[in-house]
Design a protein around this motif. Structure first.
Motif, short mmCIF file in Angstrom:
data_model
loop_
_atom_site.label_atom_id
_atom_site.label_comp_id
_atom_site.label_asym_id
_atom_site.label_seq_id
_atom_site.Cartn_x
_atom_site.Cartn_y
_atom_site.Cartn_z
N UNK A 154 124.27 -3.71 -8.20
CA UNK A 154 123.45 -3.63 -6.84
C UNK A 154 122.18 -3.49 -6.86
N UNK A 155 121.45 -2.80 -7.73
CA UNK A 155 120.12 -2.50 -8.01
C UNK A 155 119.57 -3.78 -8.59
N UNK A 156 120.16 -4.65 -9.40
CA UNK A 156 119.74 -5.75 -10.03
C UNK A 156 119.36 -6.83 -8.96
N UNK A 157 120.75 -6.81 -8.44
CA UNK A 157 120.73 -7.78 -6.97
C UNK A 157 119.63 -7.70 -6.01
N UNK A 158 119.22 -6.21 -5.69
CA UNK A 158 118.38 -5.83 -4.42
C UNK A 158 117.06 -6.22 -5.23
N UNK A 159 116.86 -6.18 -6.44
CA UNK A 159 115.51 -6.20 -7.00
C UNK A 159 114.89 -7.85 -7.23
N UNK A 160 116.25 -8.61 -7.20
CA UNK A 160 116.06 -9.90 -7.44
C UNK A 160 115.21 -10.62 -6.40
N UNK A 161 114.54 -11.84 -6.39
CA UNK A 161 113.80 -12.58 -5.52
C UNK A 161 114.82 -13.16 -4.62
N UNK A 162 114.56 -13.43 -3.18
CA UNK A 162 115.62 -13.94 -2.56
C UNK A 162 116.27 -15.31 -2.75
N UNK A 163 115.64 -16.11 -3.60
CA UNK A 163 116.06 -17.23 -3.72
C UNK A 163 117.13 -16.90 -4.66
N UNK A 164 117.24 -15.95 -5.55
CA UNK A 164 118.17 -15.86 -6.78
C UNK A 164 119.13 -14.87 -6.19
N UNK A 218 125.30 -9.25 7.87
CA UNK A 218 123.87 -9.54 7.27
C UNK A 218 122.97 -8.71 7.92
N UNK A 219 122.93 -8.69 9.29
CA UNK A 219 122.04 -7.72 10.01
C UNK A 219 122.11 -6.49 9.86
N UNK A 220 123.60 -5.99 9.79
CA UNK A 220 123.72 -4.47 9.18
C UNK A 220 123.30 -4.17 7.86
N UNK A 221 123.59 -4.99 6.86
CA UNK A 221 123.16 -4.84 5.68
C UNK A 221 121.56 -4.86 5.50
N UNK A 222 120.94 -5.51 6.26
CA UNK A 222 119.53 -5.49 6.21
C UNK A 222 118.88 -4.24 6.80
N UNK A 223 119.57 -4.12 7.67
CA UNK A 223 118.89 -2.68 8.55
C UNK A 223 119.22 -1.44 7.67
N UNK A 224 120.38 -1.32 6.89
CA UNK A 224 120.72 -0.30 6.08
C UNK A 224 119.70 -0.25 4.73
N UNK A 225 119.41 -1.67 4.22
CA UNK A 225 118.51 -1.56 3.19
C UNK A 225 117.00 -1.16 3.75
N UNK A 226 116.74 -1.44 4.77
CA UNK A 226 115.40 -1.17 5.50
C UNK A 226 115.39 0.37 5.75
N UNK A 227 116.33 1.11 6.16
CA UNK A 227 116.50 2.62 6.18
C UNK A 227 116.37 3.21 4.90
N UNK A 230 114.96 6.22 -2.50
CA UNK A 230 115.66 6.44 -3.75
C UNK A 230 117.28 5.42 -3.72
N UNK A 231 117.68 5.20 -4.94
CA UNK A 231 118.67 4.50 -4.91
C UNK A 231 120.03 5.30 -5.11
N UNK A 232 120.14 6.17 -4.78
CA UNK A 232 121.16 7.09 -4.70
C UNK A 232 122.50 6.14 -4.40
N UNK A 233 123.73 6.16 -4.99
CA UNK A 233 124.74 5.45 -4.76
C UNK A 233 124.83 3.99 -5.11
N UNK A 234 123.79 3.37 -5.42
CA UNK A 234 123.58 2.03 -6.01
C UNK A 234 124.04 2.05 -7.52
#
Length: 114
Positions: free
Chosen positions: A100-110, A76-85, A92-96
């Protein structure tokens, strides 16, 4: 020795006129003492309440469990760090993919439902 006893001839057989003032002064002193005692009792009670439950076994185990680093936490920490980078380097969302893009845009609760 009786010759050492001295009595004030004006005070013998008379009543002190300021009995009420003496009683009032005594009452005030007693109230002050009672207030101090009550304040000390209340302070002791507050201290006890503040510390209640601090050393319960369940809480100790919970603190120990929170201190453990497992594989999921590292991922989880690595994934969070990647998203922040990604967000830092242009956003840009190259490669998503679309999901994955819908999941990233969804609120944390969802996000857990994706």
């Amino acid at each position: 020795p009786p010759h050492m006893i001295q009595l004030d001839p004006g005070a013998v057989g008379s009543i002190t006129r300021n009995v009420e003032m003496m009683a009032e002064a005594k009452r005030e002193v007693m109230e002050e003492v009672n207030d101090r005692k009550n304040a000390e009792r209340n302070q002791k009670r507050r201290e006890k309440r503040r510390m209640r439950g601090k050393n319960k076994v369940g809480k100790q185990l919970k603190r120990k469990a929170n201190n453990v680093i497992d594989g999921n936490l590292v991922k989880l920490r690595e994934k969070k760090r990647e998203l922040e980078e990604r967000a830092k380097h242009g956003g840009d969302e190259g490669g998503l993919t679309e999901s994955e893009r819908v999941k990233a845009e969804a609120p944390a609760a969802l996000q857990r439902f994706f």
